[in-house]
Structures are given as structure tokens and as C-alpha cells.
Design a protein around this motif. Structure first.
Motif, PDB file in Angstrom:
ATOM      1  N   GLU A  13      59.094  30.226   9.949  1.00 49.93           N
ATOM      2  CA  GLU A  13      58.343  29.057  10.403  1.00 49.93           C
ATOM      3  C   GLU A  13      56.844  29.321  10.541  1.00 49.93           C
ATOM      4  O   GLU A  13      56.031  28.508  10.121  1.00 49.93           O
ATOM      5  CB  GLU A  13      58.896  28.571  11.753  1.00 49.93           C
ATOM      6  CG  GLU A  13      60.268  27.949  11.641  1.00 49.93           C
ATOM      7  CD  GLU A  13      60.793  27.445  12.974  1.00 49.93           C
ATOM      8  OE1 GLU A  13      60.072  27.526  13.993  1.00 49.93           O
ATOM      9  OE2 GLU A  13      61.928  26.965  12.996  1.00 49.93           O
ATOM     10  N   ASP A  14      56.474  30.446  11.120  1.00 43.31           N
ATOM     11  CA  ASP A  14      55.075  30.740  11.404  1.00 43.31           C
ATOM     12  C   ASP A  14      54.309  31.030  10.107  1.00 43.31           C
ATOM     13  O   ASP A  14      54.678  31.936   9.349  1.00 43.31           O
ATOM     14  CB  ASP A  14      54.976  31.936  12.355  1.00 43.31           C
ATOM     15  CG  ASP A  14      53.547  32.280  12.691  1.00 43.31           C
ATOM     16  OD1 ASP A  14      52.888  31.466  13.364  1.00 43.31           O
ATOM     17  OD2 ASP A  14      53.078  33.364  12.258  1.00 43.31           O
ATOM     18  N   ASN A  15      53.257  30.260   9.863  1.00 43.71           N
ATOM     19  CA  ASN A  15      52.479  30.393   8.623  1.00 43.71           C
ATOM     20  C   ASN A  15      51.909  31.794   8.430  1.00 43.71           C
ATOM     21  O   ASN A  15      51.960  32.348   7.336  1.00 43.71           O
ATOM     22  CB  ASN A  15      51.344  29.377   8.576  1.00 43.71           C
ATOM     23  CG  ASN A  15      51.828  27.971   8.354  1.00 43.71           C
ATOM     24  OD1 ASN A  15      52.907  27.747   7.813  1.00 43.71           O
ATOM     25  ND2 ASN A  15      51.033  27.008   8.792  1.00 43.71           N
ATOM     26  N   LYS A  16      51.343  32.359   9.495  1.00 44.35           N
ATOM     27  CA  LYS A  16      50.720  33.675   9.402  1.00 44.35           C
ATOM     28  C   LYS A  16      51.767  34.745   9.070  1.00 44.35           C
ATOM     29  O   LYS A  16      51.546  35.585   8.201  1.00 44.35           O
ATOM     30  CB  LYS A  16      50.013  34.011  10.721  1.00 44.35           C
ATOM     31  CG  LYS A  16      49.256  35.309  10.701  1.00 44.35           C
ATOM     32  CD  LYS A  16      48.523  35.535  12.002  1.00 44.35           C
ATOM     33  CE  LYS A  16      47.778  36.851  11.978  1.00 44.35           C
ATOM     34  NZ  LYS A  16      47.090  37.096  13.248  1.00 44.35           N
ATOM     35  N   THR A  17      52.899  34.696   9.739  1.00 45.74           N
ATOM     36  CA  THR A  17      53.978  35.661   9.489  1.00 45.74           C
ATOM     37  C   THR A  17      54.525  35.503   8.078  1.00 45.74           C
ATOM     38  O   THR A  17      54.743  36.486   7.364  1.00 45.74           O
ATOM     39  CB  THR A  17      55.112  35.475  10.514  1.00 45.74           C
ATOM     40  OG1 THR A  17      54.574  35.632  11.831  1.00 45.74           O
ATOM     41  CG2 THR A  17      56.226  36.470  10.296  1.00 45.74           C
ATOM     42  N   ARG A  18      54.723  34.266   7.653  1.00 46.59           N
ATOM     43  CA  ARG A  18      55.266  33.986   6.324  1.00 46.59           C
ATOM     44  C   ARG A  18      54.312  34.478   5.236  1.00 46.59           C
ATOM     45  O   ARG A  18      54.729  35.110   4.262  1.00 46.59           O
ATOM     46  CB  ARG A  18      55.536  32.487   6.178  1.00 46.59           C
ATOM     47  CG  ARG A  18      56.267  32.115   4.910  1.00 46.59           C
ATOM     48  CD  ARG A  18      56.601  30.636   4.852  1.00 46.59           C
ATOM     49  NE  ARG A  18      55.445  29.780   4.986  1.00 46.59           N
ATOM     50  CZ  ARG A  18      55.205  28.987   6.048  1.00 46.59           C
ATOM     51  NH1 ARG A  18      56.056  28.915   7.041  1.00 46.59           N
ATOM     52  NH2 ARG A  18      54.122  28.241   6.087  1.00 46.59           N
ATOM     53  N   THR A  19      53.024  34.224   5.405  1.00 46.06           N
ATOM     54  CA  THR A  19      52.017  34.653   4.428  1.00 46.06           C
ATOM     55  C   THR A  19      51.946  36.172   4.368  1.00 46.06           C
ATOM     56  O   THR A  19      51.881  36.763   3.277  1.00 46.06           O
ATOM     57  CB  THR A  19      50.638  34.069   4.777  1.00 46.06           C
ATOM     58  OG1 THR A  19      50.729  32.646   4.769  1.00 46.06           O
ATOM     59  CG2 THR A  19      49.570  34.517   3.801  1.00 46.06           C
ATOM     60  N   ARG A  22      55.028  37.556   2.549  1.00 43.43           N
ATOM     61  CA  ARG A  22      54.913  37.343   1.099  1.00 43.43           C
ATOM     62  C   ARG A  22      53.984  38.383   0.469  1.00 43.43           C
ATOM     63  O   ARG A  22      54.305  38.988  -0.548  1.00 43.43           O
ATOM     64  CB  ARG A  22      54.413  35.930   0.833  1.00 43.43           C
ATOM     65  CG  ARG A  22      54.305  35.573  -0.649  1.00 43.43           C
ATOM     66  CD  ARG A  22      53.828  34.127  -0.784  1.00 43.43           C
ATOM     67  NE  ARG A  22      53.551  33.754  -2.137  1.00 43.43           N
ATOM     68  CZ  ARG A  22      54.429  33.195  -2.968  1.00 43.43           C
ATOM     69  NH1 ARG A  22      55.660  32.959  -2.563  1.00 43.43           N
ATOM     70  NH2 ARG A  22      54.081  32.872  -4.191  1.00 43.43           N
ATOM     71  N   LYS A  35      58.747  29.458  -3.771  1.00 44.85           N
ATOM     72  CA  LYS A  35      57.827  29.650  -2.645  1.00 44.85           C
ATOM     73  C   LYS A  35      58.296  30.729  -1.675  1.00 44.85           C
ATOM     74  O   LYS A  35      57.502  31.528  -1.209  1.00 44.85           O
ATOM     75  CB  LYS A  35      57.599  28.337  -1.904  1.00 44.85           C
ATOM     76  CG  LYS A  35      56.756  27.380  -2.696  1.00 44.85           C
ATOM     77  CD  LYS A  35      56.435  26.148  -1.904  1.00 44.85           C
ATOM     78  CE  LYS A  35      55.576  25.217  -2.744  1.00 44.85           C
ATOM     79  NZ  LYS A  35      55.195  24.023  -2.010  1.00 44.85           N
ATOM     80  N   SER A  36      59.555  30.766  -1.358  1.00 48.35           N
ATOM     81  CA  SER A  36      60.072  31.751  -0.400  1.00 48.35           C
ATOM     82  C   SER A  36      61.152  32.630  -1.008  1.00 48.35           C
ATOM     83  O   SER A  36      62.024  33.138  -0.305  1.00 48.35           O
ATOM     84  CB  SER A  36      60.618  31.034   0.841  1.00 48.35           C
ATOM     85  OG  SER A  36      59.584  30.373   1.524  1.00 48.35           O
ATOM     86  N   ASP A  66      64.099  32.059  12.465  1.00 52.37           N
ATOM     87  CA  ASP A  66      63.735  32.578  11.152  1.00 52.37           C
ATOM     88  C   ASP A  66      64.874  33.400  10.566  1.00 52.37           C
ATOM     89  O   ASP A  66      65.725  33.924  11.296  1.00 52.37           O
ATOM     90  CB  ASP A  66      62.483  33.450  11.255  1.00 52.37           C
ATOM     91  CG  ASP A  66      61.257  32.669  11.713  1.00 52.37           C
ATOM     92  OD1 ASP A  66      61.275  31.432  11.593  1.00 52.37           O
ATOM     93  OD2 ASP A  66      60.306  33.308  12.174  1.00 52.37           O
TER      94      ASP A  66
END
Length: 100
Positions: A13-19, A22, A35-36, A66
Motif C-alpha cells: 500500500e505505501d508508495n515509498k515502500t512499494r517504490t 521495486r 506494475k507489481s 501488504d
């Protein structure tokens, strides 16, 4: 060297963690196919590194929505059969001598 085709998928969910996740997975040699969802040929030490990155996310906590998983799959062998819209140029074996 023995390589295994590996798919890593995540729902963060968290943009910073997801980025960050990746970027870390790409740095370990995986390529984005959605995307994921990332795919790549990994040897045993590279797979351990990916698992280490995923473990650092503490996804096993009951309060965390998550999730992520790593699976072995012959995605390259499925090209033209059960994959749709996937760029064939992504599937380069580490021992391939093509210049990219």
C-alpha cells in the motif's frame, strides 16, 4: 551456473515502500512485466538476496495488509501460448551472448 526463472509479485500500500521494493528487485536483476510483478533468471545467491529484501518488509505481521511472494515459473516457455502483451525481449538468459 544454474538459474531458475523466478516471478516476484507484491501488493504494497505505501508508495515509498512499494517504490523502494521495486528498485531493489530491479537492482537484483529482475525485470518488470507488470506494475507489481517482476521476472528474471536468478541463481541461488540472488534468490536469497530477493528473499532477504522481502523479509525486511515484515509482511508476516498480523496488522499488515501488504503481501508478496516469490515463485518459480517457466514464463519464457509460455510465450506465445499463455502470455499476452508481454515483451519477448525481456526474456534474456544470463548466459545469452546478445549485446543489449
Amino acid at each position: 551456473m544454474i538459474y531458475k526463472q523466478t516471478i516476484v509479485s507484491y501488493d504494497i500500500e505505501d508508495n515509498k515502500t512499494r517504490t523502494r521494493l521495486r528498485k531493489d528487485l530491479i537492482a537484483l536483476g529482475l525485470v518488470p512485466i507488470q506494475k507489481s510483478v517482476l521476472w528474471g533468471y536468478l541463481n541461488n545467491s540472488e534468490e536469497k538476496a530477493v528473499i532477504g529484501v522481502l523479509k525486511k518488509l515484515n509482511l508476516d505481521k498480523a496488522t499488515n495488509n501488504d503481501s508478496a511472494f516469490l515463485a518459480h515459473a517457466d514464463l519464457e516457455g509460455a510465450l506465445d501460448k499463455t502470455t499476452f502483451g508481454v515483451n519477448k525481449e525481456l526474456f534474456i538468459h544470463p548466459d545469452d551472448d546478445r549485446i543489449i
